[in-house]
Motif scaffolding. Structure first.
Motif, PDB file in Angstrom:
ATOM      1  N   THR A  56      52.419  43.993  31.876  1.00  0.00           N
ATOM      2  CA  THR A  56      52.439  45.140  32.780  1.00  0.00           C
ATOM      3  C   THR A  56      51.802  44.869  33.889  1.00  0.00           C
ATOM      4  O   THR A  56      51.898  45.467  35.180  1.00  0.00           O
ATOM      5  CB  THR A  56      52.204  46.095  32.210  1.00  0.00           C
ATOM      6  OG1 THR A  56      50.733  46.384  31.809  1.00  0.00           O
ATOM      7  CG2 THR A  56      53.052  46.818  31.032  1.00  0.00           C
ATOM      8  N   HIS A  57      50.783  44.055  34.254  1.00  0.00           N
ATOM      9  CA  HIS A  57      50.028  43.673  35.288  1.00  0.00           C
ATOM     10  C   HIS A  57      50.468  42.234  36.149  1.00  0.00           C
ATOM     11  O   HIS A  57      49.657  41.779  36.486  1.00  0.00           O
ATOM     12  CB  HIS A  57      48.431  43.748  34.957  1.00  0.00           C
ATOM     13  CG  HIS A  57      48.189  45.200  34.899  1.00  0.00           C
ATOM     14  ND1 HIS A  57      48.269  46.067  33.808  1.00  0.00           N
ATOM     15  CD2 HIS A  57      47.526  46.102  35.847  1.00  0.00           C
ATOM     16  CE1 HIS A  57      47.865  47.118  33.989  1.00  0.00           C
ATOM     17  NE2 HIS A  57      47.081  47.214  35.219  1.00  0.00           N
ATOM     18  N   THR A 104      51.953  39.694  38.602  1.00  0.00           N
ATOM     19  CA  THR A 104      51.781  39.808  40.067  1.00  0.00           C
ATOM     20  C   THR A 104      52.448  38.309  40.635  1.00  0.00           C
ATOM     21  O   THR A 104      52.422  37.448  39.887  1.00  0.00           O
ATOM     22  CB  THR A 104      50.080  39.698  40.337  1.00  0.00           C
ATOM     23  OG1 THR A 104      49.483  40.577  39.765  1.00  0.00           O
ATOM     24  CG2 THR A 104      50.108  39.660  41.975  1.00  0.00           C
ATOM     25  N   LEU A 152      53.121  43.789  43.693  1.00  0.00           N
ATOM     26  CA  LEU A 152      52.263  44.320  42.612  1.00  0.00           C
ATOM     27  C   LEU A 152      53.391  45.200  41.844  1.00  0.00           C
ATOM     28  O   LEU A 152      53.447  46.316  42.131  1.00  0.00           O
ATOM     29  CB  LEU A 152      51.045  44.955  42.903  1.00  0.00           C
ATOM     30  CG  LEU A 152      49.942  44.101  43.389  1.00  0.00           C
ATOM     31  CD1 LEU A 152      50.131  43.633  44.952  1.00  0.00           C
ATOM     32  CD2 LEU A 152      48.719  44.970  43.221  1.00  0.00           C
ATOM     33  N   TYR A 202      53.548  46.609  38.943  1.00  0.00           N
ATOM     34  CA  TYR A 202      53.149  47.666  38.160  1.00  0.00           C
ATOM     35  C   TYR A 202      52.782  48.611  38.872  1.00  0.00           C
ATOM     36  O   TYR A 202      52.737  49.897  38.633  1.00  0.00           O
ATOM     37  CB  TYR A 202      51.905  47.092  37.100  1.00  0.00           C
ATOM     38  CG  TYR A 202      50.801  47.000  37.916  1.00  0.00           C
ATOM     39  CD1 TYR A 202      49.606  47.607  38.278  1.00  0.00           C
ATOM     40  CD2 TYR A 202      50.766  45.153  38.449  1.00  0.00           C
ATOM     41  CE1 TYR A 202      48.713  46.834  39.067  1.00  0.00           C
ATOM     42  CE2 TYR A 202      49.909  44.998  39.170  1.00  0.00           C
ATOM     43  CZ  TYR A 202      48.590  45.606  39.367  1.00  0.00           C
ATOM     44  OH  TYR A 202      47.466  45.233  40.201  1.00  0.00           O
ATOM     45  N   LYS A 203      52.602  48.746  40.408  1.00  0.00           N
ATOM     46  CA  LYS A 203      52.582  49.634  41.213  1.00  0.00           C
ATOM     47  C   LYS A 203      53.355  49.975  42.274  1.00  0.00           C
ATOM     48  O   LYS A 203      53.757  50.588  43.122  1.00  0.00           O
ATOM     49  CB  LYS A 203      51.188  49.348  42.215  1.00  0.00           C
ATOM     50  CG  LYS A 203      49.673  49.365  41.550  1.00  0.00           C
ATOM     51  CD  LYS A 203      49.504  50.818  41.131  1.00  0.00           C
ATOM     52  CE  LYS A 203      48.031  51.002  40.486  1.00  0.00           C
ATOM     53  NZ  LYS A 203      47.667  52.320  40.068  1.00  0.00           N
TER      54      LYS A 203
END
Length: 190
Positions: free
Chosen positions: A69-70, A72, A87, A89-90
């Protein structure tokens, strides 16, 4: 009875992985492309997959770190003079103008990636993310469009040192093989 709907979180992750793979495939399809794939242990003991693809025909380098999930991604677009960080996840992208006087050329970058221990010569970069949104991705070129389509995209400015007086701002540390980046912005971003 119809199958249960998939969670939107899974759909977003699948889409992000698909976009990253498609960008890699396009970049790798050119004759003068150089790819490297690494598998490392993360800080928490998990597996981290990293890929770097340097395409001399398009003057673009792509960096991907797959951390679930993180994950990049980053694109260094030498033609447009841009560095783009995604990013997923954001659900944000950050775009900055490349400082050509301090950022290595594409051939220097390729040499750094192929060194025996590339992290010894990490490129440390700090960016202050503005609240100014990128309104027209099309003017920034196809690599940026591919990376940031569907994401909220912000402009950022590179600064030399991480300023301890940032106050009221949060930073996200991003490590993409030789790119060691601090993205600093409003706390709502991170």
């Amino acid at each position: 009875m119809p199958p249960p709907p998939r969670s939107s979180k899974w759909a977003v992750t699948r889409k992000q992985i698909l976009v990253a793979v498609l960008v890699e495939l396009v970049m790798a399809s050119a004759s003068e492309s150089n790819a490297i794939q690494l598998i490392n242990k993360g800080n928490n003991g998990g597996t981290v997959y990293q890929t770097v693809n340097i395409n001399n025909n398009y003057n673009v380098a792509t960096f991907n770190t797959y951390l679930g999930t993180h994950s990049t991604n980053a694109i260094v677009d030498y033609n447009a003079g841009l560095i783009v960080y995604q990013l997923p996840y954001k659900r944000i992208c950050i775009v900055s103008r490349m400082n050509r006087s301090t950022f290595p050329s594409i051939s220097q970058l390729e040499n750094m990636v192929h060194e025996e221990n590339p992290s010894l010569h990490a490129l440390h970069r700090n960016y202050g993310i503005s609240r100014k949104l990128v309104k027209n991705l099309y003017q920034l070129g196809k690599p940026t469009q591919a990376m940031c389509g569907g994401f909220t995209t912000y402009w950022a400015t590179e600064f030399q040192r991480l300023d301890p007086s940032i106050g009221g701002r949060g930073c996200a540390g991003v490590r993409l093989l030789i790119l060691d980046v601090n993205l600093c912005g409003g706390i709502s971003l991170f």
